[in-house]
Design a protein around this motif. Structure first.
Motif: not given
Ligand SMILES: [Mg+2]
Ligand SMILES: Nc1ncnc2c1ncn2[C@@H]1O[C@H](COP(=O)(O)OP(=O)(O)O)[C@@H](O)[C@H]1O
Length: 296
Positions: A18, A41, A144
């Motif tokens: 991230t 995520d 991400d």
């Molecule tokens: Mg992450």
């Protein structure tokens, strides 16, 4: 210019996916590019790091997980109506471009993941199709991804033109990066030729300055070269300014633009851009290190 989609993926959690995604994405926006960050995520950390958490009324309507579910069920879903404009984060910088976010919410993303899992690999191109239809106004899309092998990480790889992995100077993260590097090779077959991401290299994150390297760190750095992970020449050092910035919802490359975080990610960004234009045999990687050089 055609949009370039980059997934940041590794099986290991907590290694810096991230942080790498939002800081590289923001560095590109600071450099004048039009950037979309996609949060796949369920923990929704990329949104937090960019100062956005879905409000309760937005949770369903503007969550990417909901849009993916809708699309899998045959509905037309317009991503442009759900992404968030975060350009304010970079607007104060001369020559900056734009920054947008496709935000995540746990329950809808988990449900989308289950749906893709049930349908198997042929469902994994769903996000790529959605992005290619709607994201042409961007220069770069950075995705991400969740840790661990899941249908959602497979979806991220299928969506990507390029895949970056992240590795800390510790053995488990080396294994996680190598596994991801291996998985990239199968995406084309598993999607019937539709998706063909290219591996672009490993970001060495939370590294120590060379004066502090011990045998393990040297072995892992050499191991990354041996495993064909193609680490970049610029590391991202362990730096509390990077982790602290999460809490402010402002990326470290913005808060510390003219300090080490801004400089490290800026250099890394340039190396990423160069590799995109080069065949792998031309990529620059760090030199091998002999442990005798450590004097330990
Ligand atoms: Mg992450
Ligand atoms: N280079 C770094 N220096 C210091 N802390 C970092 C660095 N990179 C990541 N972190 C911190 O480590 C933790 C895990 O990073 P994160 O980017 O969330 O990893 P992942 O997405 O792979 O789970 C976070 O608390 C983050 O702020």
């Amino acid at each position: 210019m055609l949009v370039k989609i980059i997934a940041v993926a590794t099986q290991k959690g907590g290694v810096g996916k991230t942080s790498s995604t939002i800081n590289l994405g923001t560095a590109l926006a600071l450099a004048g590019q039009r950037v979309l960050v996609v949060d796949l995520d369920p923990q929704a950390q990329a949104g937090t790091a960019l100062g956005l958490n879905l409000s309760s009324e937005d949770q369903l309507a503007r969550s990417l997980g909901w849009a993916i579910q809708g699309r899998l069920q045959g509905m037309r879903m317009d991503l442009a109506s759900i992404w968030f404009d975060r350009t304010e984060l970079v607007a104060g910088f001369e020559g900056s471009g734009s920054l947008h976010l496709l935000a995540c919410e746990e329950s809808t993303m988990t449900a989308a993941q289950d749906l893709i899992h049930k349908r198997g690999y042929q469902a994994t191109p769903v996000l790529r199709r959605m992005l290619l239809e709607t994201a042409s106004e961007f220069d770069f899309v950075l995705i991400d991804t969740p840790p661990a092998v899941s249908s959602m990480s497979a979806t991220a790889l299928a969506a990507a033109d390029f895949v970056l992995t992240v590795c800390m100077p510790e053995y488990p993260s080396l294994k996680g990066a190598a596994a991801t590097r291996g998985t990239v090779r199968y995406v084309k077959d598993r999607t019937g030729g539709e998706c063909e991401p290219r591996y672009l290299g490993a970001i060495v994150n939370r590294s120590n300055p060379p004066s502090k390297w011990r045998v393990q760190e040297v072995n892992i750095r050499n191991g990354m070269l041996d495993a064909d992970l193609a680490p970049f020449r610029t590391d991202i050092r362990l730096d509390n300014r990077i982790s602290d910035s999460f809490a402010f919802g402002i990326p470290a490359v913005v808060r510390f633009a003219s300090h080490a975080p801004g400089r490290m990610y800026g250099e890394l960004m340039n190396q990423v851009l160069v590799r995109m234009r080069q065949p792998q045999e031309d990529w620059e990687t760090p030199e091998r290190i002999e442990t005798e050089m450590l004097g330990v």
